[in-house]
Motif scaffolding. Structure first.
Motif, mmCIF file in Angstrom:
data_model
loop_
_atom_site.group_PDB
_atom_site.id
_atom_site.type_symbol
_atom_site.label_atom_id
_atom_site.label_comp_id
_atom_site.label_asym_id
_atom_site.label_seq_id
_atom_site.Cartn_x
_atom_site.Cartn_y
_atom_site.Cartn_z
ATOM 1 N N GLN A 1 13.142 35.237 -19.513
ATOM 2 C CA GLN A 1 12.002 35.946 -18.930
ATOM 3 C C GLN A 1 10.754 35.778 -19.791
ATOM 4 O OE1 GLN A 1 12.602 39.979 -17.429
ATOM 5 N NE2 GLN A 1 14.809 39.616 -17.325
ATOM 6 N N PHE A 2 10.929 35.833 -21.093
ATOM 7 C CA PHE A 2 9.829 35.637 -22.024
ATOM 8 C C PHE A 2 9.216 34.242 -21.805
ATOM 9 C CE2 PHE A 2 8.020 36.968 -26.202
ATOM 10 C CZ PHE A 2 7.348 35.803 -26.528
ATOM 11 N N ALA A 3 10.087 33.223 -21.733
ATOM 12 C CA ALA A 3 9.603 31.849 -21.560
ATOM 13 C C ALA A 3 8.892 31.666 -20.225
ATOM 14 C CB ALA A 3 10.771 30.873 -21.675
ATOM 15 N N LEU A 4 9.434 32.249 -19.170
ATOM 16 C CA LEU A 4 8.809 32.125 -17.858
ATOM 17 C C LEU A 4 7.461 32.835 -17.819
ATOM 18 C CD1 LEU A 4 11.969 32.597 -15.602
ATOM 19 C CD2 LEU A 4 10.644 30.483 -15.923
ATOM 20 N N ALA A 5 7.350 33.929 -18.546
ATOM 21 C CA ALA A 5 6.056 34.609 -18.624
ATOM 22 C C ALA A 5 5.039 33.727 -19.331
ATOM 23 C CB ALA A 5 6.215 35.938 -19.360
ATOM 24 N N MET A 6 5.455 33.008 -20.341
ATOM 25 C CA MET A 6 4.571 32.074 -21.032
ATOM 26 C C MET A 6 4.143 30.927 -20.126
ATOM 27 S SD MET A 6 6.245 31.602 -24.837
ATOM 28 C CE MET A 6 5.182 30.169 -25.125
ATOM 29 N N THR B 1 0.974 29.747 -32.748
ATOM 30 C CA THR B 1 -0.229 28.924 -32.833
ATOM 31 C C THR B 1 -1.323 29.594 -33.658
ATOM 32 O OG1 THR B 1 -0.959 29.847 -30.710
ATOM 33 C CG2 THR B 1 0.215 27.726 -30.672
ATOM 34 N N ARG B 2 -1.463 30.886 -33.518
ATOM 35 C CA ARG B 2 -2.373 31.701 -34.325
ATOM 36 C C ARG B 2 -1.933 33.139 -34.146
ATOM 37 N NH1 ARG B 2 -7.015 33.344 -30.863
ATOM 38 N NH2 ARG B 2 -6.713 32.413 -28.786
ATOM 39 N N ARG B 3 -2.559 34.025 -34.851
ATOM 40 C CA ARG B 3 -2.117 35.409 -34.837
ATOM 41 C C ARG B 3 -2.094 35.955 -33.400
ATOM 42 N NH1 ARG B 3 -1.459 39.532 -38.374
ATOM 43 N NH2 ARG B 3 -1.890 41.649 -37.654
ATOM 44 N N GLY B 4 -0.904 36.451 -33.008
ATOM 45 C CA GLY B 4 -0.765 37.061 -31.696
ATOM 46 C C GLY B 4 -0.638 36.079 -30.549
ATOM 47 N N HIS B 5 -0.471 34.789 -30.832
ATOM 48 C CA HIS B 5 -0.387 33.777 -29.769
ATOM 49 C C HIS B 5 0.763 32.809 -30.049
ATOM 50 C CE1 HIS B 5 -4.449 35.296 -29.163
ATOM 51 N NE2 HIS B 5 -4.431 34.752 -27.955
ATOM 52 N N VAL B 6 1.377 32.331 -28.976
ATOM 53 C CA VAL B 6 2.471 31.375 -29.069
ATOM 54 C C VAL B 6 2.291 30.285 -28.021
ATOM 55 C CG1 VAL B 6 4.196 32.961 -30.024
ATOM 56 C CG2 VAL B 6 3.885 32.827 -27.542
ATOM 57 N N ASP B 7 2.963 29.164 -28.241
ATOM 58 C CA ASP B 7 2.996 28.083 -27.266
ATOM 59 C C ASP B 7 4.373 27.447 -27.330
ATOM 60 O OD1 ASP B 7 2.245 26.313 -25.308
ATOM 61 O OD2 ASP B 7 0.574 25.435 -26.432
ATOM 62 N N PHE B 8 4.698 26.622 -26.356
ATOM 63 C CA PHE B 8 5.983 25.932 -26.360
ATOM 64 C C PHE B 8 5.991 24.861 -27.445
ATOM 65 C CE2 PHE B 8 5.684 27.460 -21.916
ATOM 66 C CZ PHE B 8 6.822 28.247 -21.913
ATOM 67 N N SER B 9 7.137 24.674 -28.074
ATOM 68 C CA SER B 9 7.252 23.664 -29.122
ATOM 69 C C SER B 9 7.108 22.258 -28.556
ATOM 70 C CB SER B 9 8.606 23.799 -29.835
ATOM 71 O OG SER B 9 8.702 25.041 -30.492
ATOM 72 N N ARG C 1 5.587 20.062 -25.381
ATOM 73 C CA ARG C 1 4.605 20.251 -24.321
ATOM 74 C C ARG C 1 5.154 19.958 -22.928
ATOM 75 N NH1 ARG C 1 0.241 15.450 -25.712
ATOM 76 N NH2 ARG C 1 1.541 13.639 -25.245
ATOM 77 N N THR C 2 6.344 19.345 -22.861
ATOM 78 C CA THR C 2 6.961 19.111 -21.567
ATOM 79 C C THR C 2 7.635 20.361 -21.003
ATOM 80 O OG1 THR C 2 9.004 18.409 -22.654
ATOM 81 C CG2 THR C 2 7.407 16.696 -22.117
ATOM 82 N N THR C 3 7.830 21.377 -21.842
ATOM 83 C CA THR C 3 8.600 22.554 -21.429
ATOM 84 C C THR C 3 7.928 23.297 -20.285
ATOM 85 O OG1 THR C 3 9.459 22.810 -23.679
ATOM 86 C CG2 THR C 3 9.643 24.710 -22.208
ATOM 87 N N ARG C 4 6.622 23.476 -20.371
ATOM 88 C CA ARG C 4 5.903 24.249 -19.353
ATOM 89 C C ARG C 4 6.074 23.623 -17.958
ATOM 90 N NH1 ARG C 4 1.880 24.448 -21.907
ATOM 91 N NH2 ARG C 4 1.839 26.625 -22.626
ATOM 92 N N ALA C 5 5.863 22.321 -17.886
ATOM 93 C CA ALA C 5 6.000 21.641 -16.596
ATOM 94 C C ALA C 5 7.434 21.706 -16.099
ATOM 95 C CB ALA C 5 5.544 20.185 -16.728
ATOM 96 N N TRP C 6 8.398 21.610 -17.025
ATOM 97 C CA TRP C 6 9.815 21.672 -16.632
ATOM 98 C C TRP C 6 10.142 23.048 -16.066
ATOM 99 C CZ3 TRP C 6 14.125 24.410 -18.591
ATOM 100 C CH2 TRP C 6 15.381 23.932 -18.186
ATOM 101 N N LEU C 7 9.656 24.108 -16.680
ATOM 102 C CA LEU C 7 9.914 25.453 -16.197
ATOM 103 C C LEU C 7 9.241 25.685 -14.846
ATOM 104 C CD1 LEU C 7 9.503 27.550 -19.471
ATOM 105 C CD2 LEU C 7 11.620 27.100 -18.229
#
Length: 370
Positions: A305-310, A349-357, A359-365
């Protein structure tokens, strides 16, 4: 093409150049020289899938064998102590084809003596790992040598087996100070699973080495040196493009390098930015099935759920937005943020922010029915 591809994009294979691991290999090499009193004589390598843990284990094994040491390479899955005891006996037997079974052992001035019994005989499975390690360790110590055990996939070990193994190693290595070294490797999830077992304190106290992302300089080395060693060249702009796209992930280096070399048309290959662009596209097409999907299958429902929200965002995501989308408190969300960072699925990525390790993950999800 007359020139073989220097890159090896398969899990468990050693890359042609093990870049960026000099410090850990130097520490482990020093431990082999000094012996059981060195803190790195028993060590854990921790990193995400594709970070190069197995390749590092292979390199340590080569270091040990180069010193005249014996070495056993095993995984933590199933019947660990039994498999290790058998492997020790086979080493002591000088590699003869018959499978040895131990009923009585004694250290001799010229080797190790044991009684051979048929595999089917009653009592053949009663061999104690501690006994065989004590005997071979004592003998090797008299010769100024040792035994290195490398243990991969620690996260897959069975708790009872790991308890017995840890207790045995603690006795022969730390209490008896025999020259029997351990380097084990596992995913960051071991912190939440096998290392949570209060009966495995020996493994908890092993020195820990993080097998992390490569620096840009190490990544460039991992691309350029194998190409040069195989008679090829890579242009400066192509190298920069490859380094940026790999994001310091060793397995991605091998994927991009393999497919970039494969499409290079010159002989010997001169890898251009066009070749690298094609290699990146093919690597990104393959990476989800090879890396992202297996990680996804091991994740909990809330992790997903966390990943899908991202994945709703086109770039980095603030943890405040994830908290709002999931209807959970910031402290609750932070727990899963930490879990996914340890697993290598996301990065800060910076304080209070994250990204997928990757970059293909977002499109795959977004493109798949999860």
């Amino acid at each position: 093409m007359a020139y073989g591809n220097p890159f090896r994009p398969s899990f468990g294979s050693s890359p042609p150049v093990l870049a960026g691991r000099t410090s850990v290999l130097d520490a482990l090499s020093e431990a082999l020289d000094i012996g059981a009193g060195h803190p790195d004589f028993t060590s854990l390598l921790v990193g995400v899938r594709g970070a190069g843990k197995t390749a590092t284990l292979n390199a340590v094994q080569e270091q040990a064998q180069g010193r005249g040491w014996l070495a056993i390479a095993e995984t933590a899955h199933g019947d660990l102590c039994s498999r290790l005891a058998t492997a020790v006996l086979e080493l002591a037997d000088g590699g003869r084809s018959e499978r040895p079974r131990l009923t009585g052992i004694s250290a001799l001035g010229v080797g190790v003596e044991f009684t051979r019994v048929d595999p089917g005989e009653a009592g053949a499975t009663g061999t104690r790992l501690r006994s065989v390690l004590t005997v071979i360790g004592t003998h090797l110590a008299s010769e100024g040598r040792g035994l290195l055990i490398t243990l991969d996939e620690l996260q897959g070990g069975e708790p009872p087996e790991l308890r017995e193994f840890a207790t045995t190693l603690q006795h022969v290595t730390r209490r008896e100070e025999l020259p029997i070294a351990l380097v084990a490797a596992g995913l960051p999830s071991i912190d939440d699973t096998v290392l949570q077992d209060s009966a495995i304190t020996f493994l908890q106290r092993c020195s820990r080495h993080e097998i992390a992302e490569l620096s840009d300089a190490a990544t460039a080395t991992a691309f350029a040196e194998p190409i040069a060693a195989h008679g090829g060249r890579i242009s400066d702009d192509a190298l920069r493009h490859a380094v940026e796209a790999s994001n310091g992930y060793p397995f991605m280096v091998q994927l991009i390098g393999f497919h970039s070399w494969r499409v290079a048309s010159s002989d010997p290959p001169h890898v251009t930015i066009g070749d690298v662009s094609s290699g990146i596209a093919e690597a990104e097409r393959r990476l989800p099935d090879l890396v992202v999907a297996p990680m996804w299958r091991s994740m909990s429902g809330m992790d997903r759920q966390f990943a899908l929200a991202m994945a709703q965002d086109d770039g980095e995501t603030s943890t405040a937005d994830i908290s709002r989308r999931l209807g959970r408190s910031t402290s609750y969300v932070s727990t899963y943020r930490s879990r996914l960072i340890r697993a290598g699925f996301i990065r800060s990525t910076r304080r209070g922010h994250v990204d997928f390790s990757h970059r293909t993950t977002r499109a795959w999800l977004r493109s798949s029915d999860r």
